[in-house]
Design a protein around this motif. Sequence first.
Motif, PDB file in Angstrom:
ATOM      1  N   ILE A  42      27.141  18.509  80.908  1.00  0.00           N
ATOM      2  CA  ILE A  42      27.989  19.272  81.807  1.00  0.00           C
ATOM      3  C   ILE A  42      28.163  20.722  81.370  1.00  0.00           C
ATOM      4  N   SER A  43      27.643  21.072  80.213  1.00  0.00           N
ATOM      5  CA  SER A  43      27.826  22.427  79.697  1.00  0.00           C
ATOM      6  C   SER A  43      27.112  23.453  80.561  1.00  0.00           C
ATOM      7  N   LEU A  44      27.755  24.608  80.744  1.00  0.00           N
ATOM      8  CA  LEU A  44      27.161  25.696  81.504  1.00  0.00           C
ATOM      9  C   LEU A  44      25.934  26.288  80.814  1.00  0.00           C
ATOM     10  N   LEU A  45      25.658  25.851  79.586  1.00  0.00           N
ATOM     11  CA  LEU A  45      24.459  26.332  78.907  1.00  0.00           C
ATOM     12  C   LEU A  45      23.196  25.712  79.485  1.00  0.00           C
ATOM     13  N   GLY A  46      23.354  24.845  80.500  1.00  0.00           N
ATOM     14  CA  GLY A  46      22.185  24.396  81.247  1.00  0.00           C
ATOM     15  C   GLY A  46      21.626  25.514  82.117  1.00  0.00           C
ATOM     16  N   LEU A  47      22.442  26.535  82.375  1.00  0.00           N
ATOM     17  CA  LEU A  47      21.992  27.652  83.223  1.00  0.00           C
ATOM     18  C   LEU A  47      20.767  28.390  82.658  1.00  0.00           C
ATOM     19  N   PRO A  48      20.711  28.669  81.349  1.00  0.00           N
ATOM     20  CA  PRO A  48      19.529  29.364  80.828  1.00  0.00           C
ATOM     21  C   PRO A  48      18.226  28.590  81.001  1.00  0.00           C
ATOM     22  N   GLY A 183      34.289  19.043  84.797  1.00  0.00           N
ATOM     23  CA  GLY A 183      33.417  19.113  85.965  1.00  0.00           C
ATOM     24  C   GLY A 183      34.019  19.979  87.057  1.00  0.00           C
ATOM     25  N   ILE A 184      35.312  19.816  87.304  1.00  0.00           N
ATOM     26  CA  ILE A 184      35.990  20.636  88.319  1.00  0.00           C
ATOM     27  C   ILE A 184      35.985  22.111  87.909  1.00  0.00           C
ATOM     28  N   LEU A 185      36.264  22.384  86.621  1.00  0.00           N
ATOM     29  CA  LEU A 185      36.235  23.761  86.131  1.00  0.00           C
ATOM     30  C   LEU A 185      34.851  24.378  86.313  1.00  0.00           C
ATOM     31  N   ASN A 186      33.832  23.597  85.975  1.00  0.00           N
ATOM     32  CA  ASN A 186      32.462  24.089  86.118  1.00  0.00           C
ATOM     33  C   ASN A 186      32.114  24.381  87.569  1.00  0.00           C
ATOM     34  N   LEU A 187      32.574  23.517  88.478  1.00  0.00           N
ATOM     35  CA  LEU A 187      32.300  23.749  89.897  1.00  0.00           C
ATOM     36  C   LEU A 187      32.944  25.043  90.378  1.00  0.00           C
ATOM     37  N   VAL A 188      34.165  25.308  89.921  1.00  0.00           N
ATOM     38  CA  VAL A 188      34.844  26.551  90.307  1.00  0.00           C
ATOM     39  C   VAL A 188      34.054  27.755  89.803  1.00  0.00           C
ATOM     40  N   VAL A 189      33.660  27.695  88.524  1.00  0.00           N
ATOM     41  CA  VAL A 189      32.890  28.800  87.941  1.00  0.00           C
ATOM     42  C   VAL A 189      31.556  28.969  88.662  1.00  0.00           C
ATOM     43  N   ALA A 303      33.155  26.316  79.237  1.00  0.00           N
ATOM     44  CA  ALA A 303      32.034  26.388  78.301  1.00  0.00           C
ATOM     45  C   ALA A 303      32.359  25.660  77.008  1.00  0.00           C
ATOM     46  N   PHE A 304      33.582  25.893  76.474  1.00  0.00           N
ATOM     47  CA  PHE A 304      34.004  25.236  75.234  1.00  0.00           C
ATOM     48  C   PHE A 304      34.050  23.720  75.419  1.00  0.00           C
ATOM     49  N   GLY A 305      34.659  23.266  76.525  1.00  0.00           N
ATOM     50  CA  GLY A 305      34.778  21.829  76.767  1.00  0.00           C
ATOM     51  C   GLY A 305      33.431  21.154  76.977  1.00  0.00           C
ATOM     52  N   GLY A 306      32.529  21.831  77.709  1.00  0.00           N
ATOM     53  CA  GLY A 306      31.216  21.247  77.932  1.00  0.00           C
ATOM     54  C   GLY A 306      30.434  21.091  76.647  1.00  0.00           C
ATOM     55  N   LEU A 307      30.514  22.085  75.794  1.00  0.00           N
ATOM     56  CA  LEU A 307      29.838  21.999  74.498  1.00  0.00           C
ATOM     57  C   LEU A 307      30.440  20.891  73.638  1.00  0.00           C
ATOM     58  N   LEU A 308      31.754  20.718  73.715  1.00  0.00           N
ATOM     59  CA  LEU A 308      32.407  19.652  72.952  1.00  0.00           C
ATOM     60  C   LEU A 308      31.944  18.275  73.411  1.00  0.00           C
ATOM     61  N   MET A 309      31.784  18.097  74.730  1.00  0.00           N
ATOM     62  CA  MET A 309      31.342  16.809  75.265  1.00  0.00           C
ATOM     63  C   MET A 309      29.955  16.434  74.741  1.00  0.00           C
TER      64      MET A 309
END
Length: 494
Positions: A42-48, A183-189, A303-309
């Motif tokens: 779920i981490s936003l680091l999937g974007l790169p 997941g909700i936070l990521n969708l907003v971002v 970003a912090f939470g996704g990396l933690l997961m």
Amino acid sequence: MAASTKNDRVGTVETRGIEPVPDSERRGHASQMFWTWFAANISLLGLPLGATLVAFRGLNIWQAVLVAVAGSVGSFALVGALSIAGKKGGAPALTLSRAVFGQRGNHGPTLVTWLSRVGWETITTTTAAYALLALLNTVFGVERGTVLTLLCLLVFIACTLMISGLGHATIMWINKWATVVFGILNLVVMGFLVATVDWSKVLDHPAGPASGVIAGIGFIAAGTGIGWANAGADYARYLPRAIPGIRLVRASAFGAGIPLVLLISLGSLLTAGDPTLATSADPVAAINAMLPSWMAVPYLIAAFGGLLMSNHLSTYSAGLTMITLGIRVPRAWAVVLDVILMFVGGIYFMLIADDFYGPFSTFLTLLAVPISAWIGVIAVDMVRGRQYDPAGLMDTGRGSRYWYTGGFNLPAVLAWLAAIAAGLTFTKAATGPDDVWFAGPLADSWLGTNGLGWLIAIVTAGAAYLLLGRRPPQRADSLPDSAPGSTTFEEATR
């Protein structure tokens, strides 16, 4: 070795180590694998990853979406298929691997896996610490310094230890609920990131060649599911044996596929309009720069939470792998040792090293080849109907059922080594054009330049083991009917 207990409950420390889980202590549903792999990706680091498809592979947005689906869903379907071994044998992946490679022969794959786990955890920890530093600067205006950097590392590591140290039941519970929140936070971002897209540039971007699509699928698979393939059994081992294996495959493929397809596609979309994301050394900062200033806080928290997961899953598996190597400590203490190494690595990356990702990512690229070779051998062994003897898995002495020849199952070990050699032949590991660490003789071929050495390793390992190995003994001349793991692969996948 940690004793077996029945306290695999949320909020209590799991004291089971690597010993197989008896049927009486198994519970849960295949949906647990869905939440496990959703949380891990779920981490936003999937974007790169998506950014690379457009900037370096030359694909347009529609090709990138196709590549995202095939690469991520396909590779995690493999993760789900390999996790069936955990349901059958009730033990972690690398412990079950003893049955295939022999008690001594298994040390090589296990050591490589552990090194890879610790390496990726260190990168994740360092990235998360940068995100936390940016959050503190945004909210309180605090500038980065040595003490604050150490504190940010410790905060992330403490969060990781709190979850992975407690163990399986807590991880399963956290995965489900944290996935919903983050997941909700990521969708907003993601919604705000879409608003930054230059649609005229996106729609005018030309299609790339078919070879780029094929190479892109391999790139995404290597960067997503292949890295988790030797951990699936760690989380499936508490599931009841009666759960059809195909449900694990579906749950894993869609659990990881949903967030990855969205993130990779968005990364491709952003880069088609602006290529800066693909070339940034700090993707957290690059993505933050695309957002309005008031979105920085929810973005950095996401970003912090996704990396933690992702990190707590990797740390949990690394602890089990460490015990499989022969470190005789309880599972929770193995996790503690692991996070100490992460802390030291984070200090090096953030306070000493000049280059954050380069050298270590290069080293981990090389480790992907022997891990892929392990996948090829294990996959063929499972299809042949491997059974697991719980006592034999835990007996590391000469009298072990899995001692074979001097502790080595030679067909499996030779297939693994041959596949490593073949994979490295097509592999180049470099931090840049002028800093090549390793280059195989065929690294400049189409397969090599497109980073498919890991795929060569899987195929070579499977083919070699088919030729060299023999079918594992079946129920009639091996395990009693009541022994855990006595179902065949065909029965398990029904």
